[in-house]
Scaffold this motif. Structure first.
Motif, PDB file in Angstrom:
ATOM      1  N   GLY A   1       0.654  -1.354   0.003  1.00  0.00           N
ATOM      2  CA  GLY A   1       0.192   0.134   0.026  1.00  0.00           C
ATOM      3  C   GLY A   1       0.818   1.362   0.164  1.00  0.00           C
ATOM      4  O   GLY A   1       0.448   2.272   0.655  1.00  0.00           O
ATOM      5  N   PHE A   2       1.700   1.301  -0.851  1.00  0.00           N
ATOM      6  CA  PHE A   2       2.937   2.304  -0.739  1.00  0.00           C
ATOM      7  C   PHE A   2       2.407   3.594  -1.887  1.00  0.00           C
ATOM      8  O   PHE A   2       2.212   2.987  -3.012  1.00  0.00           O
ATOM      9  CB  PHE A   2       4.444   1.929  -1.023  1.00  0.00           C
ATOM     10  CG  PHE A   2       4.824   1.035  -0.006  1.00  0.00           C
ATOM     11  CD1 PHE A   2       5.354   1.531   1.189  1.00  0.00           C
ATOM     12  CD2 PHE A   2       4.952  -0.310  -0.177  1.00  0.00           C
ATOM     13  CE1 PHE A   2       5.946   0.552   2.315  1.00  0.00           C
ATOM     14  CE2 PHE A   2       5.193  -1.250   1.033  1.00  0.00           C
ATOM     15  CZ  PHE A   2       5.855  -0.617   2.281  1.00  0.00           C
ATOM     16  N   ASP A   3       2.881   4.671  -1.436  1.00  0.00           N
ATOM     17  CA  ASP A   3       2.740   5.696  -2.249  1.00  0.00           C
ATOM     18  C   ASP A   3       3.888   5.913  -3.444  1.00  0.00           C
ATOM     19  O   ASP A   3       5.061   5.689  -2.781  1.00  0.00           O
ATOM     20  CB  ASP A   3       2.573   7.183  -1.539  1.00  0.00           C
ATOM     21  CG  ASP A   3       2.475   8.468  -2.348  1.00  0.00           C
ATOM     22  OD1 ASP A   3       2.977   8.513  -3.495  1.00  0.00           O
ATOM     23  OD2 ASP A   3       1.700   9.097  -2.119  1.00  0.00           O
ATOM     24  N   GLU A   4       3.683   5.609  -4.522  1.00  0.00           N
ATOM     25  CA  GLU A   4       4.884   5.449  -5.367  1.00  0.00           C
ATOM     26  C   GLU A   4       5.829   6.857  -5.666  1.00  0.00           C
ATOM     27  O   GLU A   4       6.759   6.534  -6.177  1.00  0.00           O
ATOM     28  CB  GLU A   4       4.363   5.006  -6.648  1.00  0.00           C
ATOM     29  CG  GLU A   4       3.491   5.995  -7.630  1.00  0.00           C
ATOM     30  CD  GLU A   4       2.986   5.435  -8.838  1.00  0.00           C
ATOM     31  OE1 GLU A   4       2.441   6.083  -9.633  1.00  0.00           O
ATOM     32  OE2 GLU A   4       3.113   4.122  -9.041  1.00  0.00           O
ATOM     33  N   ARG A   5       5.408   7.852  -4.888  1.00  0.00           N
ATOM     34  CA  ARG A   5       6.135   9.085  -5.105  1.00  0.00           C
ATOM     35  C   ARG A   5       7.658   9.039  -4.526  1.00  0.00           C
ATOM     36  O   ARG A   5       8.318   9.569  -4.754  1.00  0.00           O
ATOM     37  CB  ARG A   5       5.432  10.201  -4.762  1.00  0.00           C
ATOM     38  CG  ARG A   5       4.134  10.731  -5.635  1.00  0.00           C
ATOM     39  CD  ARG A   5       3.619  11.711  -5.313  1.00  0.00           C
ATOM     40  NE  ARG A   5       2.683  11.395  -3.920  1.00  0.00           N
ATOM     41  CZ  ARG A   5       1.969  12.364  -3.222  1.00  0.00           C
ATOM     42  NH1 ARG A   5       1.978  13.482  -3.572  1.00  0.00           N
ATOM     43  NH2 ARG A   5       1.280  11.805  -2.438  1.00  0.00           N
ATOM     44  N   THR A   6       7.697   8.093  -3.617  1.00  0.00           N
ATOM     45  CA  THR A   6       8.855   7.868  -2.842  1.00  0.00           C
ATOM     46  C   THR A   6       9.958   7.138  -3.795  1.00  0.00           C
ATOM     47  O   THR A   6       9.388   6.236  -4.579  1.00  0.00           O
ATOM     48  CB  THR A   6       8.819   7.259  -1.472  1.00  0.00           C
ATOM     49  OG1 THR A   6       8.112   5.779  -1.598  1.00  0.00           O
ATOM     50  CG2 THR A   6       7.960   8.189  -0.474  1.00  0.00           C
ATOM     51  N   TRP A   7      11.032   7.050  -3.325  1.00  0.00           N
ATOM     52  CA  TRP A   7      12.186   6.133  -3.865  1.00  0.00           C
ATOM     53  C   TRP A   7      12.492   4.956  -2.732  1.00  0.00           C
ATOM     54  O   TRP A   7      12.346   5.037  -1.605  1.00  0.00           O
ATOM     55  CB  TRP A   7      13.389   6.878  -4.189  1.00  0.00           C
ATOM     56  CG  TRP A   7      13.341   7.932  -5.568  1.00  0.00           C
ATOM     57  CD1 TRP A   7      12.089   8.281  -6.089  1.00  0.00           C
ATOM     58  CD2 TRP A   7      13.869   8.880  -5.640  1.00  0.00           C
ATOM     59  NE1 TRP A   7      12.388   9.068  -7.145  1.00  0.00           N
ATOM     60  CE2 TRP A   7      13.315  10.023  -6.852  1.00  0.00           C
ATOM     61  CE3 TRP A   7      15.135   9.366  -5.305  1.00  0.00           C
ATOM     62  CZ2 TRP A   7      14.076  10.970  -7.251  1.00  0.00           C
ATOM     63  CZ3 TRP A   7      15.854  10.851  -5.774  1.00  0.00           C
ATOM     64  CH2 TRP A   7      15.156  11.295  -6.774  1.00  0.00           C
ATOM     65  N   LEU A   8      12.970   4.072  -3.467  1.00  0.00           N
ATOM     66  CA  LEU A   8      13.611   3.153  -2.438  1.00  0.00           C
ATOM     67  C   LEU A   8      14.989   3.493  -1.809  1.00  0.00           C
ATOM     68  O   LEU A   8      14.984   2.893  -0.542  1.00  0.00           O
ATOM     69  CB  LEU A   8      14.250   1.711  -3.194  1.00  0.00           C
ATOM     70  CG  LEU A   8      12.949   1.148  -4.039  1.00  0.00           C
ATOM     71  CD1 LEU A   8      13.589  -0.084  -5.004  1.00  0.00           C
ATOM     72  CD2 LEU A   8      11.926   0.525  -3.040  1.00  0.00           C
ATOM     73  N   ASP A   9      15.419   4.350  -2.432  1.00  0.00           N
ATOM     74  CA  ASP A   9      16.828   4.908  -1.469  1.00  0.00           C
ATOM     75  C   ASP A   9      17.112   6.267  -2.061  1.00  0.00           C
ATOM     76  O   ASP A   9      16.311   6.936  -3.023  1.00  0.00           O
ATOM     77  CB  ASP A   9      18.035   3.735  -1.990  1.00  0.00           C
ATOM     78  CG  ASP A   9      18.220   3.647  -3.522  1.00  0.00           C
ATOM     79  OD1 ASP A   9      17.803   4.595  -4.070  1.00  0.00           O
ATOM     80  OD2 ASP A   9      19.040   2.757  -3.781  1.00  0.00           O
ATOM     81  N   MET A  10      18.078   7.034  -1.612  1.00  0.00           N
ATOM     82  CA  MET A  10      18.596   8.193  -2.035  1.00  0.00           C
ATOM     83  C   MET A  10      19.202   8.537  -3.534  1.00  0.00           C
ATOM     84  O   MET A  10      19.476   9.335  -3.834  1.00  0.00           O
ATOM     85  CB  MET A  10      19.382   8.916  -0.908  1.00  0.00           C
ATOM     86  CG  MET A  10      20.821   8.174  -0.831  1.00  0.00           C
ATOM     87  SD  MET A  10      21.586   8.737   0.521  1.00  0.00           S
ATOM     88  CE  MET A  10      23.125   7.820   0.573  1.00  0.00           C
ATOM     89  N   TYR A  11      19.344   7.173  -4.108  1.00  0.00           N
ATOM     90  CA  TYR A  11      20.128   7.212  -5.237  1.00  0.00           C
ATOM     91  C   TYR A  11      18.872   7.337  -6.493  1.00  0.00           C
ATOM     92  O   TYR A  11      19.455   6.984  -7.864  1.00  0.00           O
ATOM     93  CB  TYR A  11      20.864   6.053  -5.424  1.00  0.00           C
ATOM     94  CG  TYR A  11      21.998   6.006  -4.440  1.00  0.00           C
ATOM     95  CD1 TYR A  11      22.724   7.002  -4.528  1.00  0.00           C
ATOM     96  CD2 TYR A  11      21.820   4.960  -3.597  1.00  0.00           C
ATOM     97  CE1 TYR A  11      23.757   7.005  -3.562  1.00  0.00           C
ATOM     98  CE2 TYR A  11      22.635   5.007  -2.508  1.00  0.00           C
ATOM     99  CZ  TYR A  11      23.759   5.786  -2.352  1.00  0.00           C
ATOM    100  OH  TYR A  11      24.797   6.032  -1.269  1.00  0.00           O
ATOM    101  N   GLY A  12      17.546   7.056  -6.308  1.00  0.00           N
ATOM    102  CA  GLY A  12      16.555   7.309  -7.146  1.00  0.00           C
ATOM    103  C   GLY A  12      16.045   6.144  -7.781  1.00  0.00           C
ATOM    104  O   GLY A  12      15.351   6.216  -8.712  1.00  0.00           O
TER     105      GLY A  12
END
Length: 196
Positions: free
Chosen positions: A113-124
């Protein structure tokens, strides 16, 4: 580390990855030219916040485990009361929905149920709103917890992405004491502070 054991991406995954402009790593751009939503004080999401190098506190209460992250002062609930994840949640969340269970001495946390606007990590590295996340916490001795994360997102990656192992150790009091106060710091990204 960026790009470690990254599974091949789908065309959509590659398109999303190419569109990301992170401020860190080998593809870094100047923050003013980037599109990392964290730069505007938005939530990091999961699993990104787990890998951010700041303390996290685990609090066990009846029916749930609470994680409080130092960075952004994020409060996360992992339900341990036997409930199931929602099949297709209408409301996507920055940190998803999480349930946990024990497999021997390993705490297994499943989330969706995640919002897809986030990234998995700080590298995109991207994910879709259909990402399934599994965290596997194993206490290997009194002072050590090992964590492995598995990202399953067929819209973005052609096979599950298994992380390297992260190790959690207790934080000595003297390393997080400020002005004689002990506990998690209040590291909140506040737009008003960013302006100042």
């Amino acid at each position: 580390k960026p790009g470690v054991d990254v599974p091949p991406m789908t065309p959509l995954g590659q398109q999303m990855f190419d569109a990301s402009k992170p401020g860190y790593g080998p593809r870094a751009v100047a923050p003013a030219l980037g599109n990392d939503i964290v730069g505007e004080c938005n939530p990091q999401g999961l699993p990104r916040i787990i890998f951010f190098p700041r303390p996290v506190e685990f609090i066990q209460v009846p029916g749930k485990l609470v994680q409080v992250f130092d960075w952004h002062r994020v409060y996360r609930e992992v339900w341990m009361d036997g409930r199931q994840l929602p099949k297709d949640p209408d409301l996507k969340r920055w940190y998803g929905y999480s349930v946990g269970r024990w497999e021997g001495n390993t705490l297994v946390v499943d989330s969706n149920g995640f919002d897809e606007r986030t990234w998995l990590d700080m590298y995109g590295y991207p994910h879709s709103d259909e990402m399934q996340l599994q965290e596997r916490y194993t206490r290997t001795d009194h002072d050590t917890i090992q964590l492995q994360i598995i990202v399953t997102d067929p819209k973005i990656y052609t096979k599950p992405w298994v992380s390297e192992t992260k190790t959690f150790k207790p934080v000595p009091k003297e390393t997080i004491t400020r002005d004689g106060w002990y506990g998690l710091l209040e590291e909140i990204c506040a737009p008003i502070d960013e302006v100042d």
